[in-house]
Design a protein around this motif. Structure first.
Motif, PDB file in Angstrom:
ATOM      1  N   ASP A  87      15.053  42.227  40.017  1.00 57.40           N
ATOM      2  CA  ASP A  87      15.473  43.452  40.712  1.00 57.40           C
ATOM      3  C   ASP A  87      16.091  43.124  42.066  1.00 57.40           C
ATOM      4  OD1 ASP A  87      14.678  45.029  38.711  1.00 57.40           O
ATOM      5  OD2 ASP A  87      12.821  45.730  39.644  1.00 57.40           O
ATOM      6  N   PHE A  88      15.438  42.199  42.799  1.00 57.98           N
ATOM      7  CA  PHE A  88      15.942  41.814  44.113  1.00 57.98           C
ATOM      8  C   PHE A  88      17.324  41.198  43.995  1.00 57.98           C
ATOM      9  CE2 PHE A  88      16.448  38.461  47.356  1.00 57.98           C
ATOM     10  CZ  PHE A  88      16.400  39.235  48.493  1.00 57.98           C
ATOM     11  N   TRP A  89      17.473  40.277  43.047  1.00 64.77           N
ATOM     12  CA  TRP A  89      18.762  39.605  42.882  1.00 64.77           C
ATOM     13  C   TRP A  89      19.838  40.581  42.427  1.00 64.77           C
ATOM     14  CZ3 TRP A  89      19.895  35.361  45.197  1.00 64.77           C
ATOM     15  CH2 TRP A  89      18.883  34.429  45.469  1.00 64.77           C
ATOM     16  N   TRP A  90      19.464  41.547  41.566  1.00 67.98           N
ATOM     17  CA  TRP A  90      20.444  42.555  41.139  1.00 67.98           C
ATOM     18  C   TRP A  90      20.901  43.387  42.331  1.00 67.98           C
ATOM     19  CZ3 TRP A  90      23.599  42.424  37.422  1.00 67.98           C
ATOM     20  CH2 TRP A  90      23.252  41.916  36.164  1.00 67.98           C
ATOM     21  N   ALA A  91      19.929  43.800  43.156  1.00 66.99           N
ATOM     22  CA  ALA A  91      20.280  44.619  44.322  1.00 66.99           C
ATOM     23  C   ALA A  91      21.220  43.844  45.237  1.00 66.99           C
ATOM     24  CB  ALA A  91      19.022  45.036  45.071  1.00 66.99           C
ATOM     25  N   LEU A  92      20.907  42.552  45.401  1.00 64.72           N
ATOM     26  CA  LEU A  92      21.752  41.715  46.246  1.00 64.72           C
ATOM     27  C   LEU A  92      23.151  41.593  45.635  1.00 64.72           C
ATOM     28  CD1 LEU A  92      20.751  40.531  48.845  1.00 64.72           C
ATOM     29  CD2 LEU A  92      20.384  38.351  47.700  1.00 64.72           C
ATOM     30  N   TRP A  93      23.193  41.422  44.323  1.00 61.80           N
ATOM     31  CA  TRP A  93      24.488  41.303  43.643  1.00 61.80           C
ATOM     32  C   TRP A  93      25.293  42.600  43.787  1.00 61.80           C
ATOM     33  CZ3 TRP A  93      28.693  39.242  42.410  1.00 61.80           C
ATOM     34  CH2 TRP A  93      29.545  39.805  41.454  1.00 61.80           C
ATOM     35  N   HIS A  94      24.621  43.770  43.624  1.00 65.80           N
ATOM     36  CA  HIS A  94      25.336  45.040  43.779  1.00 65.80           C
ATOM     37  C   HIS A  94      25.950  45.138  45.169  1.00 65.80           C
ATOM     38  CE1 HIS A  94      22.374  46.694  40.612  1.00 65.80           C
ATOM     39  NE2 HIS A  94      23.443  46.202  40.037  1.00 65.80           N
ATOM     40  N   THR A  95      25.184  44.690  46.174  1.00 72.13           N
ATOM     41  CA  THR A  95      25.680  44.736  47.545  1.00 72.13           C
ATOM     42  C   THR A  95      26.904  43.836  47.696  1.00 72.13           C
ATOM     43  OG1 THR A  95      23.425  45.072  48.239  1.00 72.13           O
ATOM     44  CG2 THR A  95      24.980  44.485  49.948  1.00 72.13           C
ATOM     45  N   VAL A  96      26.820  42.642  47.142  1.00 72.97           N
ATOM     46  CA  VAL A  96      27.952  41.706  47.226  1.00 72.97           C
ATOM     47  C   VAL A  96      29.145  42.266  46.450  1.00 72.97           C
ATOM     48  CG1 VAL A  96      28.750  39.404  46.564  1.00 72.97           C
ATOM     49  CG2 VAL A  96      26.493  39.698  47.592  1.00 72.97           C
ATOM     50  N   TRP A  97      28.890  42.824  45.280  1.00 68.78           N
ATOM     51  CA  TRP A  97      29.956  43.409  44.457  1.00 68.78           C
ATOM     52  C   TRP A  97      30.644  44.551  45.209  1.00 68.78           C
ATOM     53  CZ3 TRP A  97      33.634  42.924  41.403  1.00 68.78           C
ATOM     54  CH2 TRP A  97      34.087  43.904  40.513  1.00 68.78           C
ATOM     55  N   PHE A  98      29.843  45.383  45.867  1.00 64.98           N
ATOM     56  CA  PHE A  98      30.402  46.470  46.670  1.00 64.98           C
ATOM     57  C   PHE A  98      31.267  45.900  47.791  1.00 64.98           C
ATOM     58  CE2 PHE A  98      30.087  49.214  50.429  1.00 64.98           C
ATOM     59  CZ  PHE A  98      30.547  50.409  49.917  1.00 64.98           C
ATOM     60  N   THR A  99      30.796  44.815  48.412  1.00 66.48           N
ATOM     61  CA  THR A  99      31.553  44.174  49.486  1.00 66.48           C
ATOM     62  C   THR A  99      32.881  43.630  48.961  1.00 66.48           C
ATOM     63  OG1 THR A  99      29.439  43.577  50.455  1.00 66.48           O
ATOM     64  CG2 THR A  99      31.378  42.484  51.349  1.00 66.48           C
ATOM     65  N   ILE A 100      32.833  43.024  47.761  1.00 66.38           N
ATOM     66  CA  ILE A 100      34.061  42.480  47.170  1.00 66.38           C
ATOM     67  C   ILE A 100      35.040  43.610  46.858  1.00 66.38           C
ATOM     68  CG2 ILE A 100      35.007  41.263  45.155  1.00 66.38           C
ATOM     69  CD1 ILE A 100      32.349  39.712  45.030  1.00 66.38           C
ATOM     70  N   LEU A 101      34.516  44.735  46.378  1.00 69.49           N
ATOM     71  CA  LEU A 101      35.392  45.854  46.021  1.00 69.49           C
ATOM     72  C   LEU A 101      35.998  46.530  47.242  1.00 69.49           C
ATOM     73  CD1 LEU A 101      33.461  47.735  43.179  1.00 69.49           C
ATOM     74  CD2 LEU A 101      35.639  46.542  42.966  1.00 69.49           C
ATOM     75  N   THR A 102      35.260  46.607  48.345  1.00 70.57           N
ATOM     76  CA  THR A 102      35.735  47.403  49.477  1.00 70.57           C
ATOM     77  C   THR A 102      36.522  46.591  50.502  1.00 70.57           C
ATOM     78  OG1 THR A 102      33.554  47.090  50.461  1.00 70.57           O
ATOM     79  CG2 THR A 102      33.994  49.219  49.429  1.00 70.57           C
ATOM     80  N   THR A 103      36.163  45.325  50.719  1.00 71.12           N
ATOM     81  CA  THR A 103      36.782  44.587  51.815  1.00 71.12           C
ATOM     82  C   THR A 103      38.295  44.402  51.660  1.00 71.12           C
ATOM     83  OG1 THR A 103      34.683  43.488  52.214  1.00 71.12           O
ATOM     84  CG2 THR A 103      36.607  42.534  53.266  1.00 71.12           C
ATOM     85  N   PRO A 104      38.794  43.884  50.503  1.00 73.99           N
ATOM     86  CA  PRO A 104      40.253  43.700  50.435  1.00 73.99           C
ATOM     87  C   PRO A 104      41.050  44.980  50.681  1.00 73.99           C
ATOM     88  CG  PRO A 104      39.176  42.556  48.642  1.00 73.99           C
ATOM     89  CD  PRO A 104      38.127  43.383  49.304  1.00 73.99           C
ATOM     90  N   PRO A 105      40.770  46.111  50.007  1.00 69.72           N
ATOM     91  CA  PRO A 105      41.579  47.305  50.311  1.00 69.72           C
ATOM     92  C   PRO A 105      41.402  47.775  51.748  1.00 69.72           C
ATOM     93  CG  PRO A 105      39.831  47.847  48.752  1.00 69.72           C
ATOM     94  CD  PRO A 105      39.844  46.366  48.882  1.00 69.72           C
ATOM     95  N   LEU A 106      40.202  47.675  52.297  1.00 68.09           N
ATOM     96  CA  LEU A 106      39.983  48.174  53.651  1.00 68.09           C
ATOM     97  C   LEU A 106      40.713  47.334  54.694  1.00 68.09           C
ATOM     98  CD1 LEU A 106      36.280  49.341  53.585  1.00 68.09           C
ATOM     99  CD2 LEU A 106      38.245  50.685  54.277  1.00 68.09           C
ATOM    100  N   VAL A 107      40.928  46.060  54.395  1.00 71.50           N
ATOM    101  CA  VAL A 107      41.658  45.214  55.343  1.00 71.50           C
ATOM    102  C   VAL A 107      43.163  45.347  55.112  1.00 71.50           C
ATOM    103  CG1 VAL A 107      42.066  42.848  56.100  1.00 71.50           C
ATOM    104  CG2 VAL A 107      39.744  43.610  55.597  1.00 71.50           C
ATOM    105  N   VAL A 108      43.582  45.207  53.844  1.00 69.76           N
ATOM    106  CA  VAL A 108      45.019  45.188  53.563  1.00 69.76           C
ATOM    107  C   VAL A 108      45.654  46.548  53.848  1.00 69.76           C
ATOM    108  CG1 VAL A 108      46.752  44.867  51.765  1.00 69.76           C
ATOM    109  CG2 VAL A 108      44.772  43.339  51.883  1.00 69.76           C
ATOM    110  N   LEU A 109      45.032  47.640  53.374  1.00 68.99           N
ATOM    111  CA  LEU A 109      45.612  48.962  53.618  1.00 68.99           C
ATOM    112  C   LEU A 109      45.669  49.266  55.110  1.00 68.99           C
ATOM    113  CD1 LEU A 109      44.156  51.280  50.820  1.00 68.99           C
ATOM    114  CD2 LEU A 109      46.502  50.496  51.098  1.00 68.99           C
ATOM    115  N   ALA A 110      44.601  48.919  55.839  1.00 72.67           N
ATOM    116  CA  ALA A 110      44.589  49.187  57.272  1.00 72.67           C
ATOM    117  C   ALA A 110      45.728  48.443  57.950  1.00 72.67           C
ATOM    118  CB  ALA A 110      43.248  48.772  57.879  1.00 72.67           C
ATOM    119  N   LEU A 111      45.951  47.189  57.539  1.00 70.19           N
ATOM    120  CA  LEU A 111      47.030  46.391  58.122  1.00 70.19           C
ATOM    121  C   LEU A 111      48.390  47.013  57.802  1.00 70.19           C
ATOM    122  CD1 LEU A 111      48.163  43.844  59.485  1.00 70.19           C
ATOM    123  CD2 LEU A 111      47.984  42.685  57.295  1.00 70.19           C
ATOM    124  N   VAL A 112      48.598  47.362  56.525  1.00 71.92           N
ATOM    125  CA  VAL A 112      49.892  47.934  56.125  1.00 71.92           C
ATOM    126  C   VAL A 112      50.137  49.241  56.865  1.00 71.92           C
ATOM    127  CG1 VAL A 112      51.171  48.943  54.198  1.00 71.92           C
ATOM    128  CG2 VAL A 112      49.908  46.821  53.868  1.00 71.92           C
TER     129      VAL A 112
END
Lengths: 315, 299
Positions: A87-112
């Motif tokens: 459960d702990f590792w899944w929660a950690l993975w979900h957090t990392v997955w969310f980070t992977i999904l949000t960081t690129p668009p939030l950086v690239v779109l903001a820059l553009v």
């Protein structure tokens, strides 16, 4: 620690001018200094340093929410249990997955968007308003609005997708889509902050560089690639790291919009801490999970400091 | 991506260029065209960004029964949903809680952080470095990992379910100390030396010389602590369980779902919850943006 932390340039150990007096001066200013520091330090020790140490101690005990005191000594049991818990590792993975999904668009779109906004002469306030307004909204408001937009069949997004002839997924109800939907909401909500950071970074790019390159015949695209982007490297590092840390700390969206569901597919690391600590009453174990999570955030901060250092030594 | 699409024109100019005024004019025209494309793309996205809020407002003005019509058109505009929310929920109490706790958190942060920063910036004392590093460590600790011990701590002194529990832990903010210290370091020392010559003590120098010169830092820290505190969900969710003492985010989080399919009522509560901060934003737009850009947050 001491050497790595001093990297951000806004933080300097020494103020502008050197000490004016010797030991005599120090003792005379010691009392007023204490008075000036006392209110902050008292609250700081009480609510930040104290709880941090208390949490660390607690993580080595079988502390329970419903019993007073620390409870039985646990040694490293809590840590071993967390590291062995799927459960702990899944929660950690979900957090990392969310980070992977949000960081690129939030950086690239903001820059553009910031690059585009730089070329706008009039009405900049409107773009700032449109992109930044969502950022000041409470997460609960954002959640209510987007839950309505994501409502299957009736919601705005489902309707729009259906209008194009495709079949809309059950956004928040489908384990494969729930995290993506939360990521879309988050991009909408927090993009404005990165946008403003980039706008500020762009202001520091010297005008005459553009003029000089225009005389040399450089088009806008070349200017962006050869001048703007390299000069924005430091801002980009800052934006990326602040974004990664913010995404890792995600809690609100999941807690309100999906309660970590469906089938725990969106339970984040902080919600795991919240669940084991306040639903299962296992405070000691929750403290151990927090400490492990803290180490993850610390590791990201350390990477940032190393990168800033390298960029500084290059300049 | 849109950027790529609109560049080839300008690119071609550069390649075919051999110099001369005719070319300069054409480059100029191309550049203007390029800029216009940029504005168009940006405008399209800005409007897209406003859609969710506009849709929420639109829905909130419809009668509940008509919210499922797939149209932006409001046939029978009504404020009934707003009246329902104001009458049936504790939202007015939540406004009060949010306002009191956020204002106290902002005030406390500005006062304590600026005083500490003054000592670190202007005074010489033995443990200055120790204090400095101690505060620096606070930057590294995410508040969220402290919730479990903070909850026990406040529980043990019976402060849970009070406004104290909500705002006190949000007062000590390490980043605010650094924002103030950085700002104070930039104020010429001659000014406070002069005040000291005139016989002013440290406290008077702080209050009458340094602080009045630091308005940008004060407003940035005040606005940000207010907004952060107002939007904090995790901590007030734990600290307060009495519905009358809840803050706006906690209250809205607990009532989500209670309106079921009455979407207009749900959206009216969302709009009401958003209203205060939208006002803060519209009033202080420049300061907020300058605050992000001009204080310690810039890279």
């Amino acid at each position: 620690m001491a050497t790595t932390i001093s990297a951000p340039d806004q933080i300097r150990t020494e103020p502008g001018s050197p000490p004016s007096g010797g030991a005599d001066h120090r003792t005379r200013q010691g009392r007023p200094a204490l008075l000036f520091l006392a209110p902050f330090l008292a609250l700081y020790l009480l609510f930040i340093v104290g709880p941090a140490l208390y949490g660390l101690v607690m993580s080595f005990f079988h502390t329970s929410l419903v019993r007073p005191g620390l409870g039985e000594f646990a040694g490293l049991d809590n840590y071993a249990e967390a590291l062995g818990s799927s459960d702990f590792w899944w929660a950690l993975w979900h957090t990392v997955w969310f980070t992977i999904l949000t960081t690129p668009p939030l950086v690239v779109l903001a820059l553009v968007f910031a690059l585009l906004a730089e070329r706008v002469r009039r009405g900049r306030w409107f773009f700032r308003l449109a992109y930044f307004l969502p950022y000041v909204l409470p997460s609960a408001v954002v959640a209510l609005i987007w839950q309505w937009i994501y409502t299957p069949e009736l919601g705005l997004l489902s309707r729009t997708v259906d209008a194009f002839g495709a079949t809309a997924p059950n956004w928040l109800g489908d384990p494969n889509w729930a995290m993506v939907s939360l990521a879309i909401t988050t991009v909408w909500w927090t993009l404005g902050f990165n946008f403003v950071l980039y706008l500020a970074g762009l202001q520091d790019v010297p005008r005459d560089l553009y003029e000089a390159s225009a005389i040399d015949g450089a088009g806008p695209w070349q200017q962006i690639r050869r001048i703007t982007l390299p000069l924005l490297a430091r801002t980009t590092t800052l934006v990326v790291v602040l974004q990664v840390i913010a995404s890792l700390k995600v809690f609100d969206q999941m807690y309100i919009m999906t309660s970590g569901g469906p089938n725990f597919s969106t339970r984040s690391a902080l919600q795991y801490v919240f669940d084991v600590g306040f639903t299962d009453y296992r405070t000691g174990y929750a403290a151990a999970a927090s400490t492990l999570f803290f180490l993850l955030v610390l590791a990201v901060s350390a990477v940032w400091l190393v990168m800033t250092r390298r960029q500084e030594s290059e300049v | 991506m849109a950027l790529l699409e609109s560049t080839p024109g300008a690119e071609r100019d550069r390649r075919s260029g051999t110099g001369g005024t005719a070319l300069a004019i054409s480059v100029d025209r191309r550049l203007r065209l390029f800029n216009r494309c940029c504005v168009g793309v940006l405008l399209a996205f800005a409007l897209l960004w406003l859609v969710p809020l506009a849709w929420a407002l639109d829905t909130s003005l419809k009668p509940n029964a008509e919210t499922t019509d797939p149209t932006w058109l409001i046939e029978n505009p009504t404020l009934l949903s707003y009246r329902t929310v104001l009458a049936q929920s504790d939202i007015l109490n939540w406004y009060l809680s949010s306002f009191v706790t956020s204002a106290l958190a902002a005030l406390g942060t500005v006062l304590t952080a600026s005083m500490a920063a003054y000592a670190l910036s202007r005074l010489r004392f033995r443990y200055r470095r120790v204090v400095f590093w101690l505060v620096l460590c606070g930057l590294m600790i995410p508040n969220q990992v402290l919730i479990v011990p903070q909850f026990r701590e406040l529980g043990s002194v019976h402060l849970l379910n009070t406004w104290w529990a909500v705002f006190l832990p949000q007062v000590p903010t390490a980043i605010a100390v650094f924002i103030f210290k950085q700002f104070f370091d930039g104020i010429p020392r001659d000014l406070d030396e002069a005040a000291r010559m005139d016989g002013a003590g440290f406290f008077r120098t702080y209050r009458q010389v340094v602080m009045p010169l630091s308005r940008p830092a004060v407003s940035a820290v005040a606005i940000f602590s207010f907004v952060w505190s107002w939007n904090n969900l995790l901590w007030p969710l734990l600290a307060v369980t009495d519905p009358e003492l809840m803050t706006i985010p906690v209250g809205l989080a607990t009532i989500q779902g209670t309106y079921g399919i009455r979407y207009a009522d749900t959206m009216a509560s969302a709009i009401l919850g958003a209203l205060p901060l939208v006002l803060v934003f519209l009033l202080f737009q420049r300061r907020i943006v300058e605050g992000i850009a001009g204080t310690g947050l810039k890279g």
